[in-house]
Design an enzyme around this catalytic site. Structure first.
Site, PDB file in Angstrom:
ATOM      1  N   GLU A   1       0.777  -1.236   0.000  1.00 57.33           N
ATOM      2  CA  GLU A   1       0.000   0.000   0.000  1.00 57.33           C
ATOM      3  C   GLU A   1       0.804   1.280   0.000  1.00 57.33           C
ATOM      4  OE1 GLU A   1       0.360  -1.117   4.482  1.00 57.33           O
ATOM      5  OE2 GLU A   1       0.191  -2.159   2.563  1.00 57.33           O
TER       6      GLU A   1
ATOM      7  N   HIS B   1      -8.581  -3.494  -0.480  1.00 55.88           N
ATOM      8  CA  HIS B   1      -7.747  -3.617   0.724  1.00 55.88           C
ATOM      9  C   HIS B   1      -6.599  -2.608   0.693  1.00 55.88           C
ATOM     10  CE1 HIS B   1      -5.668  -6.221   3.870  1.00 55.88           C
ATOM     11  NE2 HIS B   1      -4.685  -5.444   3.448  1.00 55.88           N
ATOM     12  N   GLU B   2      -5.859  -2.592  -0.422  1.00 54.71           N
ATOM     13  CA  GLU B   2      -4.692  -1.714  -0.492  1.00 54.71           C
ATOM     14  C   GLU B   2      -5.079  -0.243  -0.563  1.00 54.71           C
ATOM     15  OE1 GLU B   2      -2.409  -5.144  -0.285  1.00 54.71           O
ATOM     16  OE2 GLU B   2      -2.021  -3.055   0.181  1.00 54.71           O
TER      17      GLU B   2
ATOM     18  N   HIS C   1      -5.895   1.341   2.756  1.00 53.79           N
ATOM     19  CA  HIS C   1      -4.700   1.693   3.526  1.00 53.79           C
ATOM     20  C   HIS C   1      -4.257   3.133   3.277  1.00 53.79           C
ATOM     21  CE1 HIS C   1      -3.559  -1.879   5.630  1.00 53.79           C
ATOM     22  NE2 HIS C   1      -3.377  -2.623   4.553  1.00 53.79           N
TER      23      HIS C   1
END
Length: 1005
Positions: free
Chosen positions: A364, A396-397, A400
């Site tokens: 990330e 998800h990334e 971040h």
């Protein structure tokens, strides 16, 4: 800022020029043969990155603490790097604006495998005269701490200074620090791109720095690269100049290189970053192309609308047609995240890059997010499961960028704040975007079970884990951090309500932006938003190891139930000393009279060891379900009558998929642990013959495979009987559903087909095997024809190698090496590699193992191949283990510094054994090996082996008798058998509770 007057008097004595004896010598010249480094789990975990660490013995790892002193802290780094791709040599300079917080005669910062050539200390105002310079004799390196200490000749008072460092290092040979990744350039030739991976503690491999998450600073960066390259970093390019540079950031320290012709190079300068942690800094340089779009997610304008943010997905030019889906997903996701977080995207641009060699599925880095190619290359030929994982990993990334980058955990003991939350929101948003994918069902089957399995071991760790030493940081990137963390976030958000929960998250982000935070900070924000005592509710869940099992004794006639909670251990022998925690447990009660719709679920909580409460719907209820929607992180052991009623409800399709998953997975776990006999679950399986829900069959298939691997080595008749049972269950379904979708198929047919065919093929069903081999031969001969659906590619390849003619092995290797001919997507190319590991021929198995150590297979894929081999056949894992012992050092050398990958390899190689003999043998073999890089995963794997060994020992006669009864003419499952077994389960659970109360050893056998 100008320095204080006191420091001027030290102008001639700021730095020592006397030699200092280094404790470990020059790091750049140290041997690396005994150094291993940690890295996804995840898994694919999507699993994310970890970092490097020199291997030390377990005792040393526990004793050391690698936190830097706080006497000096940086505020800004001005970095210049010149990596020579051919030679691997990197020359660089860094000017660090720093604050001396208290008088000191030394400056200690991180530097790993770096040679510091010159150091200059001067006033922070660049226009002022320098104070003095020094050479490398005043530098003391400490290898196990990964630090360099600059010894000053005189003590400096609190002040502002600039530390100018001239250094040399090398491109890393692993996937950490700054390294080379192979790709094909615009001419189709193999070339190398520059990539960085700094999480968790690898920025120190690229430049001297304070490499801890809480020590945030701003960054300016310049890098010299080949003129044909596109250079990327966290911030946009500010300007580009031809040729090399003399490192403008460090006057007096010329770093101009003579290794390359200036005409072939350029120097790229990037804009200054906001405050961030060192592990989020990133660089990529290569011959790249991109697709781009605009997301309306930037800062708010005067008209109340968000400003545009340029988004690009970069990849090697030959693959640019494969990333449009990923760009479209990014644009959709970014705007959803801005809406959820209530904070605009903080940076002026967002780049995603497909990297062929990356330790984790994604990383990330702020504004420059890196992914393995398989996570961004999505085409029409990509399987649905890989497409689903790609969307999840992108969410998800990108989450971040706020939760982890804008607000960062203060130290790695709170890593779960980053990863648990990102896992939760990754699934949450994917489920919103594609509800038909049922991502929470997949989480319940796989990820949640991974967390529950790992956390049911004595060798587990709390979510807020104490970091013992360098290697320990890397090992907390595991299923506890990611998946238990996600499960707790899901449990808490469901209890508070998503609106109140996200309000608390928005408050948390606003209060701590560009800074660091702790778990307690999040709890306080959630308490403020919800009015609930979140800290008290969640304290035991995050600070204690393990989770509870709720034993349920239900009196349906009276309409009441008795509940009791005790810690669940996979070994089934929890002692009173281990069973001292009472958890806050959300029960989420439902029954046949209330149904399982969220609005009708009774949201009661349990905060005591024992509780008595009414059955929802009273005596009219035909069945009762705890943990409705499978949101709570605990297992349920039902009373005999309750389990029989639930089994009948599952057969009648009265329960939703997630609830079925919970019941079956809990039953499987209780069987393996000894709280129930295996025959209980086998009886349930027979009663499910008519069930149409694919989830039921997916769990049944996985259980039978696990049972096969446990029984196969020690009980030949049972091994054959388990295969026959699997064939009888899955074969008719596979043959009936066929390989191709039909016009009248519903969504359940497609999913049941996707489960039945692989399971029937694994069990050796003749018709399925014959058809798979036929399809494989036709596809190999005529790759342009569509012989089967893309989701069956892996199945066809694996069956063809495992059960087909020996020549099929050579064919899948041909496909892997020349995937363009068969137009294989990235995931199907990997399927060909994994199929090689499914051979049952010893010569071919050994050939695959040798092949894995060549440049044809990326180190990041090694453990995937080993995993396929260990589970494909009950004999293959023995060949794998013997080869692994003989070639251990070659494996280590191939992985380079990636010790997390080494941990994955170790757990994969040994993880499927099921005898005490093998556990003892493995333990002895590793006794004289340095295991600090996997000193958590090794004990867990050994504990799993012993749990399965105990399962076989305990239930071998029970299973034998079950198969004997089943083989009798006219034999059919009978409810009495199920009730009898469930009664034994309840007796076991209650015995455990009583033993715990009495202070006796609780051994449930």
């Amino acid at each position: 800022m100008a320095l204080s007057p006191d420091i001027s008097a030290l102008a001639d004595a700021a730095l020592s020029t006397e030699p200092v004896t280094a404790s470990s010598g020059n790091l750049a010249k140290q041997t690396t043969q005994n150094a291993y480094f940690d890295a996804d789990i995840i898994s694919d975990i999507d699993s994310e990155a970890s970092a490097t660490a020199s291997v030390v013995s377990g005792s040393v790892a526990e004793a050391i603490s690698d936190r830097l002193p706080t006497t000096v802290t940086p505020t800004h780094y001005d970095i210049y790097l010149h990596p020579d791709i051919d030679s691997g040599i990197v020359t660089g300079s860094v000017t660090i604006d720093a604050i001396i917080n208290e008088p000191t005669s030394v400056i200690t910062l991180h530097a790993k495998a770096i040679t510091i050539d010159k150091v200059m200390l001067r006033k922070s105002d660049r226009q002022e005269q320098q104070l003095c310079t020094t050479d490398a004799h005043a530098i003391e390196y400490t290898e196990h701490m990964e630090t360099a200490t600059i010894h000053l000749r005189a003590e400096l008072p609190p002040s502002n200074v600039q530390i100018v460092i001239d250094f040399t290092n090398r491109l890393s040979e692993s996937m950490y620090g700054m390294y080379r990744s192979k790709y094909k350039d615009r001419g189709g030739r193999w070339a190398s791109m520059i990539v960085t991976q700094f999480q968790a503690k690898c920025a120190r491999m690229a430049f001297p720095c304070w490499d801890e998450p809480a020590i945030k600073a701003e960054f300016s960066l310049a890098i010299t690269v080949p003129a044909s390259h596109t250079a990327l970093s966290n911030m946009p390019v500010q300007r580009t100049t031809p040729g090399t540079t003399a490192a403008k950031s460090t006057p007096g320290l010329s770093r101009e290189s003579n290794t390359c012709d200036k005409g072939t190079l350029k120097t790229v300068y990037f804009a200054r970053s906001p405050r961030m942690s060192t592990y989020l800094l990133a660089i990529v340089s290569g011959e790249l192309d991109f697709v781009e779009g605009v997301s309306m997610s930037g800062p708010l304008r005067a008209n109340g609308k968000h400003s545009p943010v340029a988004c690009r997905v970069y990849t090697a030019a030959a693959d640019v047609d494969k990333v449009q889906f990923s760009l479209d997903t990014t644009l959709r996701v970014l705007e959803r995240l801005v809406d959820m977080f209530g904070v605009a995207y903080p940076l002026p641009k967002l780049d995603l890059v497909a990297v062929p060699e990356l330790e984790a599925g994604g990383m990330e880095n702020w504004g420059l997010v890196l992914f393995r190619t398989v996570r961004l290359f999505i085409t029409k030929r990509t399987s649905l499961w890989i497409r689903q994982k790609a969307v999840y990993v992108i969410v998800h990334e990108l989450s971040h960028q706020w939760f982890g980058n804008l607000v960062t955990m203060a130290w790695w003991d709170d890593l779960w704040l980053n990863e648990g939350f990102a896992t939760w929101i990754g699934i949450h948003i994917t489920d919103q975007m594609y509800p038909e994918w049922k991502r929470w069902c997949h989480f319940a089957i796989e990820d949640r079970q991974a967390a529950l399995s790992a956390d049911s071991l004595r060798s587990s760790h709390a979510i807020q884990v104490a970091i013992k030493g360098t290697a320990d940081i890397d090992q907390v990137f595991d299923s506890i951090t990611y998946y238990k963390g996600c499960a707790l976030i899901r449990m808490l958000s469901a209890h508070l309500g998503i609106d109140a929960f996200m309000a608390g998250v928005r408050h948390y982000l606003a209060a701590h932006q560009y800074d660091t935070a702790t778990t307690q900070d999040l709890w306080l924000a959630l308490e403020s938003a919800s009015g609930e005592q979140v800290s008290a509710m969640m304290h035991s869940w995050t600070t204690q190891v393990g989770y509870p099992m709720i034993a349920v004794d239900i009196d349906f006639d009276a309409g009441f139930m008795l509940l009791r909670q005790n810690r669940y251990l996979h070994s089934g022998d929890c002692s009173p000393e281990e069973d001292c925690v009472v958890w806050w447990v959300p029960l989420a009660l439902a029954s046949s009279t209330t149904g399982t719709q969220p609005a009708n679920v009774k949201n009661k909580t349990m905060q005591s060891r024992e509780a008595r409460m009414p059955v929802p719907g009273g005596s009219a209820a035909a069945w009762v379900k705890l943990n409705c929607s499978n949101i709570g992180l605990y297992r349920v052991c039902y009373s005999p009558g309750a389990l029989v009623r639930l089994a009948a409800a599952i057969t009648r399709s009265e329960l939703g998929a997630v609830d079925v998953i919970g019941i079956l997975n809990d039953t499987v776990a209780l069987v393996v642990s000894g709280y129930m006999r295996t025959s209980v679950l086998l009886d349930m399986i027979d009663t499910f013959q008519a069930a149409s829900e694919h989830i039921v069959w997916q769990i049944i298939g996985s259980f039978l495979e696990r049972m096969y691997l446990t029984w196969a080595e020690q009980d030949e008749p049972a091994r054959l009987q388990i295969c026959e049972l699997s064939r009888s269950l899955f074969g008719p379904k596979a043959v009936s559903l066929g390989w191709i979708s039909r016009a009248g198929d519903g969504p359940l047919d497609a999913r049941l087909r996707a489960v039945s065919i692989p399971k029937a093929g694994w069990a050796g069903h003749p018709a399925v095997v014959e058809q798979a081999c036929c399809l494989f031969s036709e596809f190999y001969a005529q790759p342009k024809a569509k012989w089967f659906e893309h989701d069956f590619t892996s199945t066809v390849f694996e069956i063809a190698v495992r059960s087909g003619p020996p020549a099929n092995y050579r064919c899948v290797r041909d496909m892997y090496e020349h995937s363009e001919r068969w137009r294989l997507s990235e995931d199907h190319r990997m399927a060909a590699l994994c199929a090689m590991a499914c051979s049952t021929d010893k010569t071919q198995i050994l050939g695959t193992l040798e092949y894995v150590l060549t440049d044809s297979v990326l180190p990041q894929d090694m453990h995937i191949v080993f995993g396929c081999m260990a589970t494909s056949d009950h004999c293959s894992k023995h060949v794998l283990w013997r080869w692994f012992c003989q070639n251990y050092q070659r494996v280590v050398d191939r992985l380079g510094d990636c010790s997390t990958l080494l941990g994955h390899v170790v757990s994969t190689v040994i993880g499927d054994y099921a005898t005490e003999h093998m556990a003892a043998l493995i333990e002895r073999w590793f006794a004289d090996k340095p295991t600090a890089a996997f000193d958590r995963t090794l004990p867990q794997s050994l504990e799993f082996i012993r749990v399965r060994a105990a399962w076989y020992t305990r239930d071998q006669s029970d299973v034998r008798q079950w198969f004997e009864k089943r083989s009798r003419p006219g034999a059919m499952p009978w409810p009495g058998s199920l009730a009898e077994g469930a009664a034994a389960a309840m007796a076991t659970a209650m015995a455990m509770s009583k033993a715990s109360e009495a202070g006796e050893s609780s051994c449930c056998k």
